[in-house]
Every structure is written in C-alpha cells, then in structure tokens.
Scaffold this motif. Structure first.
Motif, short mmCIF file in Angstrom:
data_model
loop_
_atom_site.label_atom_id
_atom_site.label_comp_id
_atom_site.label_asym_id
_atom_site.label_seq_id
_atom_site.Cartn_x
_atom_site.Cartn_y
_atom_site.Cartn_z
N GLY A 178 45.74 35.70 25.33
CA GLY A 178 46.45 36.58 26.24
C GLY A 178 47.85 36.91 25.77
N LEU A 179 48.53 35.91 25.18
CA LEU A 179 49.87 36.15 24.65
C LEU A 179 49.85 37.17 23.53
N ILE A 180 48.83 37.09 22.68
CA ILE A 180 48.72 38.06 21.58
C ILE A 180 48.55 39.47 22.14
N TYR A 181 47.60 39.61 23.09
CA TYR A 181 47.37 40.94 23.67
C TYR A 181 48.60 41.44 24.41
N HIS A 182 49.33 40.53 25.06
CA HIS A 182 50.54 40.93 25.77
C HIS A 182 51.58 41.47 24.79
N ASP A 183 51.76 40.81 23.66
CA ASP A 183 52.72 41.27 22.66
C ASP A 183 52.28 42.60 22.04
N MET A 184 50.98 42.86 22.06
CA MET A 184 50.46 44.12 21.53
C MET A 184 50.47 45.23 22.58
N SER A 185 50.94 44.90 23.80
CA SER A 185 50.96 45.84 24.94
C SER A 185 49.56 46.26 25.35
N ASN A 186 48.58 45.42 25.08
CA ASN A 186 47.21 45.67 25.53
C ASN A 186 47.06 44.95 26.88
N TRP A 187 47.55 45.60 27.93
CA TRP A 187 47.66 44.96 29.24
C TRP A 187 46.30 44.59 29.81
N GLN A 188 45.29 45.43 29.58
CA GLN A 188 43.97 45.17 30.15
C GLN A 188 43.37 43.88 29.60
N GLU A 189 43.41 43.70 28.28
CA GLU A 189 42.85 42.49 27.69
C GLU A 189 43.70 41.27 28.01
N ALA A 190 45.03 41.47 28.03
CA ALA A 190 45.91 40.35 28.38
C ALA A 190 45.63 39.86 29.80
N GLU A 191 45.48 40.79 30.73
CA GLU A 191 45.20 40.41 32.12
C GLU A 191 43.86 39.67 32.21
N ARG A 192 42.88 40.16 31.48
CA ARG A 192 41.57 39.50 31.51
C ARG A 192 41.68 38.05 31.04
N CYS A 193 42.43 37.83 29.98
CA CYS A 193 42.59 36.47 29.44
C CYS A 193 43.33 35.57 30.42
N PHE A 194 44.44 36.05 30.97
CA PHE A 194 45.22 35.21 31.87
C PHE A 194 44.46 34.93 33.17
N ARG A 195 43.62 35.85 33.60
CA ARG A 195 42.80 35.58 34.79
C ARG A 195 41.79 34.46 34.51
N GLU A 196 41.30 34.42 33.30
CA GLU A 196 40.40 33.32 32.93
C GLU A 196 41.16 31.99 32.95
N VAL A 197 42.41 32.01 32.52
CA VAL A 197 43.19 30.78 32.50
C VAL A 197 43.40 30.25 33.91
N VAL A 198 43.82 31.12 34.84
CA VAL A 198 44.09 30.63 36.20
C VAL A 198 42.79 30.25 36.91
N ARG A 199 41.67 30.80 36.46
CA ARG A 199 40.38 30.37 37.02
C ARG A 199 40.04 28.97 36.53
N LEU A 200 40.27 28.74 35.24
CA LEU A 200 39.94 27.44 34.66
C LEU A 200 40.99 26.38 34.96
N ALA A 201 42.26 26.81 35.07
CA ALA A 201 43.37 25.86 35.30
C ALA A 201 44.29 26.45 36.37
N PRO A 202 43.90 26.33 37.66
CA PRO A 202 44.64 27.00 38.74
C PRO A 202 46.10 26.58 38.87
N LYS A 203 46.48 25.43 38.31
CA LYS A 203 47.86 24.97 38.43
C LYS A 203 48.70 25.24 37.18
N CYS A 204 48.19 26.08 36.30
CA CYS A 204 48.93 26.43 35.08
C CYS A 204 50.00 27.47 35.43
N ILE A 205 51.23 26.99 35.57
CA ILE A 205 52.33 27.86 36.01
C ILE A 205 52.54 29.02 35.04
#
Length: 443
Positions: A50-77
């Motif tokens: 997600g960080l890579i996609y965010h730096d590339m300004s690929n917001w759609q893929e970055a959002e998809r990745c970070f949503r997976e993170v909060v699903r798998l690790a809900p307390k990841c600030i």
C-alpha cells in the motif's frame, strides 16, 4: 535463496523490501504479490504494498491494500492513518475524516493522528472540530518544537530557468526577481537545519526555476537522503537539459520521482506554450532517462490551456499516451498563479468561473519553501516571493515554522477570517476555489 527455494516467503519479502529501497517498484510489487499469494493472512506485505501504491499516487490500489490491513489487523494505527490519508488524497475528505478518527482513537496521544484528523475535519466543513484537533497539535510546548516541523520542504536549487513558459509566473514575470542557483554554503546551512526536523517526510527540489541548471543537484539529493529523515526526494523539470552523463548521476543519487512537464494537446502546442522547448528533444530525453535510470519513477505533468467548452476534468492528450506508454500522466488545466503577468501569459481571456469557495488551505500546516537566496515562503504558489516569512541565514526553518508570521497565518485560516489573510492567499485559487477559464490566443 529464492533460486534454491522458490516458495521461501521470507526471502520474497526481504527481496521486496530491498527492491523498494532501490526504487525498483515494479519488481517490488511483484515480490509482495508473491508473498501475499503464499500467505494472504499476513498484514505486513499488504501494508508495504500500500505504501508503494500511495507513493505512486495509485489511490485505488493503495486503498485496497490498506483496507486489507485493517481487516487483518484492526488495531494497526498506521494502517488506519494511511487509509485515511489515501482517501483524502483521492478527494473523499468525508470518508477520510471517519478513518482518521479511528486512527486517532487508537492513538490519542499521537500528534500526527490528531493533525491529520484536524485537516480532514476542517476540509469537510466540520470547522469547529477540526480547529480543536489542530490546536491540540499546533499549541505544543517548547520541547515539542523539534518534533513538529514541516513534513515537506521545497528547495529551490535554481530560480533560473532556460524556458519562458506562458502559463507560469517564472516565465511571464522572469525579471521581477533576481535569478540564481543556490550557493553551496547556503545548501550546507539548510541541510543542517533539515537534520533538526524529525518529522520531515519529503523534499521537493523545485520551486520556480529549472533544477537541472544546478551542477551539484545529484550530490545535493544524495546528501538529503543520507543525512536527513526525508524518505522521499523528487523534482519537476522541463526535461530539456537531460544528458547521458546527468541521467547516470541521477540514477545513483537516490532520487525517487522526477516529473517532466509536457504541455498542450500536441507537440506543436507544447512548443508554443513552453517558449524555448523542443518536444522531440524532451521525448528523447525522457526515454534516455528511463533507460539509464530505471529505478526512478518518471511521470508526465501535462498542463492544458482551458477552452470555453472543455470538460470539467481534462482528458490526457493522445500524443502523450502514444509516446509514453505505461508512464503515469497527469493532465490539469492551467491556473492563474499569484504573481503571473497576464499580459505575457497564454491566457487570451482571463474570465473566471467560481466554484464554492474552499476557504481553507492546508499548505501552511504541511510545508515551507526555501528559495535559492534563502528566503522562506509558505508554499509552491508563491513564485514571486510576495509573502516572505524569513530567511534561513537569519533564522532556522524550525524557528520560522514556529514563528509569529507562520503561526498567525495558520490561526487566520483556522478562524476563517478572509479579511486578515495576506493578499497572496486571498487571490490564490486554492483558498478561493476559483477556476480560471483560459484560452490560447491561437484557439
């Protein structure tokens, strides 16, 4: 290791990290996908991807990745924070505020979480709540000043330019200010001050001039990456001065991103707008850079002179899609920059269509810009030095950031008091929401 044990997950993960540090992003993405395919229950590969996609300004893929993170690790600030920042960057501040509120609830003592939430709330119209959050971060005790500096610093390594672009204040008002390159001793002084900003995230080696005119640019970039906390360094260029030797030096400098400006709807219009430019030469130079420096993310920044019946969102010209397949291309309409001389610009008609006023700008909360002579201005829109906040030869960047002028500017914006805003801000479209309709004389 991977050759011997193709399914070795840790080897793929550490390879992806190494490739990311080398800015070989396409290979890093492929390696992270390999890890995810083997272990979809792990959240860290999704976060790094997600960080890579965010730096590339690929917001759609970055959002998809970070949503997976909060699903798998809900307390990841950090994941909640990055998800909020991604949706904010994608133009959805309402959703961003909700997500950033979740990050702040998990880290109530985090200055950065409160700051991001305050910016998002203010942008969505929840001004009172936004102000409360921002004041919590801005009214820090003296001991907190080292931590809280500008996350982004723009460095004008050269105020000189080899072009006279007709939609740029530098091009239309070139003689209004003295032009120079940043002196070595001034850069050394600035570098020492950057070292003291612990939350510095990125540096943009560009403001109003052409950075490639500075002979020490690659070495300056190397020093910033090696000696400060800045994770990202980038610059914008007209591309005319790229040579084989310079491309090789840039390849070893650690630069993360280079934006090359190519304007208009055709090569001929580019050359007409960007006085002194040669599209064919720029095109060849871009391909040379990609060949000799494959680790650098090269992007095309395309400015269009808006015509009366153009769509609200500009379309990417077909010649750019044809000549630069696979490269990120961002098309925007030219704006009426503060400090622009309309008489020598590309605007035949400066008629303006007003949207709802933004009445907010986050630039004074997120960045400072250092001109080639050491003057500090609030943002990239002050290309004519209308609002000089200080000079790094007399004050440090942190002192300027926490000084009276910067603090008052932030407070005026938070209080929504347009009458007290500096003239620069009152006429800037970031604050006013105005969208100039520009028409090329030949159009």
């Amino acid at each position: 290791m991977i050759a011997l044990v193709p399914g070795h997950t840790e080897a793929h993960f550490f390879l992806a990290q190494s490739l990311t540090s080398l800015n070989r992003l396409a290979e890093a993405i492929a390696s992270y996908h390999t890890v995810i395919a083997q272990h979809p229950e792990l959240h860290q590969p999704f976060y790094n991807l997600g960080l890579i996609y965010h730096d590339m300004s690929n917001w759609q893929e970055a959002e998809r990745c970070f949503r997976e993170v909060v699903r798998l690790a809900p307390k990841c600030i950090d994941a909640w924070a990055m998800l909020g920042q991604t949706t904010y960057a994608a133009g959805r501040p309402d959703l961003a505020a909700q997500l950033l509120a979740q990050a702040a609830s998990l880290a109530p003592d985090s200055r950065m979480s409160l700051y991001n939430l305050g910016i998002a709330l203010h942008r969505t119209g929840e001004r009172r709540e936004g102000v409360l959050r921002l004041h919590e971060t801005l009214e820090l005790p003296e001991a907190g000043q080292e931590f809280w500096g500008p996350p982004r610093v723009r460095i004008e390594v050269a105020s000189l330019c080899n072009l006279r672009c007709r939609h740029c204040p530098t091009g239309t008002s070139y003689k209004r200010l003295p032009r120079s390159i940043m002196a070595p001793d001034l850069f050394d002084l600035l570098l020492g001050q950057l070292k003291g900003i612990r939350n510095l995230y990125d540096c943009v080696m560009y403001l109003g001039g052409e950075p490639l005119l500075h002979p020490d640019l690659p070495a300056m970039i190397r020093r910033i990456k090696a000696e400060t906390s800045a994770a990202k360094v980038m610059f914008n260029t007209n591309g005319m001065l790229l040579t084989e030797s310079l491309c090789r030096k840039l390849a070893g400098s650690g630069i993360n991103r280079i934006e090359v400006s190519v304007d208009g709807r055709s090569p001929e219009e580019n050359n007409a707008i960007r006085t002194g430019a040669d599209y064919q030469r720029v095109k060849e130079n871009i391909h040379l850079l990609r060949r000799l420096a494959p680790s650098i993310l090269v992007c095309i920044a395309n400015t269009l002179i808006r015509r009366p019946f153009d769509p609200e969102a500009p379309e990417i010209p077909s010649f750019l899609l044809q000549d630069f397949p696979g490269l990120p291309i961002q098309s925007n309409y030219a704006m009426h920059w503060p400090g622009m001389n309309l008489a020598t610009s590309a605007m035949a008609n400066a008629a303006t269509s007003l949207k709802e006023a933004n009445r907010f700008c986050n630039k004074p909360f997120t960045e400072l810009a250092v001109r080639a002579n050491g003057d500090v201005v609030p943002c990239c829109y002050d290309l004519a030095s209308e609002l000089v906040l200080g000079n790094i030869r007399q004050q440090t960047l942190l002192d300027i950031w926490h000084g009276q002028k910067c603090t008052e500017l932030r407070n005026v914006i938070l209080q929504d008091d347009a009458s007290r805003l500096p003239a620069l801000c009152r006429k800037c479209i970031v604050y006013t929401g105005a969208m100039p309709v520009m028409q090329h004389p030949a159009g």
